[in-house]
Design an enzyme around this catalytic site. Structure first.
Site, short mmCIF file in Angstrom:
data_model
loop_
_atom_site.label_atom_id
_atom_site.label_comp_id
_atom_site.label_asym_id
_atom_site.label_seq_id
_atom_site.Cartn_x
_atom_site.Cartn_y
_atom_site.Cartn_z
N HIS A 34 28.22 52.50 0.98
CA HIS A 34 28.20 53.12 -0.35
C HIS A 34 28.61 54.59 -0.23
O HIS A 34 28.71 55.13 0.87
CB HIS A 34 26.76 53.14 -0.91
CG HIS A 34 26.10 51.82 -1.02
ND1 HIS A 34 26.02 51.13 -2.20
CD2 HIS A 34 25.40 51.09 -0.12
CE1 HIS A 34 25.33 50.02 -2.03
NE2 HIS A 34 24.94 49.97 -0.77
N GLU A 116 24.42 54.77 2.73
CA GLU A 116 25.07 55.71 1.81
C GLU A 116 25.74 56.82 2.61
O GLU A 116 25.12 57.41 3.49
CB GLU A 116 24.04 56.35 0.87
CG GLU A 116 23.35 55.40 -0.07
CD GLU A 116 24.12 55.12 -1.34
OE1 GLU A 116 25.26 55.66 -1.51
OE2 GLU A 116 23.60 54.37 -2.18
N HIS A 155 30.53 48.61 -1.33
CA HIS A 155 29.82 48.26 -2.56
C HIS A 155 30.82 47.73 -3.59
O HIS A 155 30.52 46.79 -4.33
CB HIS A 155 29.08 49.50 -3.08
CG HIS A 155 27.99 49.19 -4.03
ND1 HIS A 155 27.35 50.17 -4.75
CD2 HIS A 155 27.39 48.03 -4.41
CE1 HIS A 155 26.42 49.63 -5.52
NE2 HIS A 155 26.43 48.33 -5.33
N ASP A 165 32.54 52.38 -5.04
CA ASP A 165 32.31 53.06 -3.76
C ASP A 165 32.41 52.07 -2.58
O ASP A 165 32.15 50.90 -2.76
CB ASP A 165 30.96 53.78 -3.77
CG ASP A 165 29.77 52.88 -4.07
OD1 ASP A 165 29.83 52.09 -5.03
OD2 ASP A 165 28.77 52.96 -3.35
#
Length: 185
Positions: A34, A116, A155, A165
């Site tokens: 992400h 992330e 993602h 993303d």
């Protein structure tokens, strides 16, 4: 990198309340990459941590007022500097993917790990982030036998039309080269 009960020893640990147990017989077999920046396209400030810990102050930025009540998390954040911040044990179910599907299986949170990268779809990621992502991914593949390099996705790939993303700025070829080198030791 060493893992203990799903926690990376090299990461700062900031346990999020936004997780639960994986369903019975579900183990991590998918890695979802992400990006996140708070406010959008701005870096630093600790707002990502505040968001995943349910303490984002909606008065700081108008955008924060639109997301402050959401309860989401990821397993791990890789900051622009390469700093690792872990919010949920990889053994647990973080709330990162939302409505999603991979290889015909829905609800990817059940069987995935969410990482992330502090970034934005069109902002190049840092070399430190790529290096750390490759190290962490190699460690996860070693630790979780069901996870393989073929089961790494964005993602955007598991929630098409809803998510974008890690975006076009993510250099998958570069990451794959680094991962191969990391795994060869």
């Amino acid at each position: 990198m060493h893992l203990n009960e799903g926690w990376l020893s090299a990461a700062e640990h900031c346990p999020s309340p936004n997780f639960n147990q994986r369903p019975a017989n579900q183990v991590p077999r998918l890695l979802v990459i992400h990006n996140i920046s708070l406010p959008p396209e701005k870096f630093g400030g600790g707002y990502i941590q505040d968001f995943f810990l349910n303490r984002l102050d909606p008065s700081v930025d108008p955008y924060f007022a639109t997301i402050a009540t959401l309860q989401v998390s990821a397993h791990l954040l890789i900051e622009r500097t390469g700093q690792l911040v872990q919010f949920v044990s990889f053994d647990q179910r973080a709330w990162h993917a939302g409505q999603s599907e991979y290889a015909g299986c829905g609800n990817c949170n059940d069987f995935s790990i969410g990482i992330e990268l502090e970034g934005a779809d069109h902002t190049p990621y840092t070399e430190q982030q790529y290096q750390q992502l490759a190290r962490v991914t190699a460690a996860l593949i070693d630790y979780y036998p069901a996870m393989t390099p073929e089961h790494i996705t964005g993602h955007e790939d598991i929630a098409p039309g809803r998510k974008t993303d890690p975006g076009p700025a993510f250099n998958r070829e570069h990451f794959n080269r680094l991962l191969t080198m990391e795994r060869q030791g």
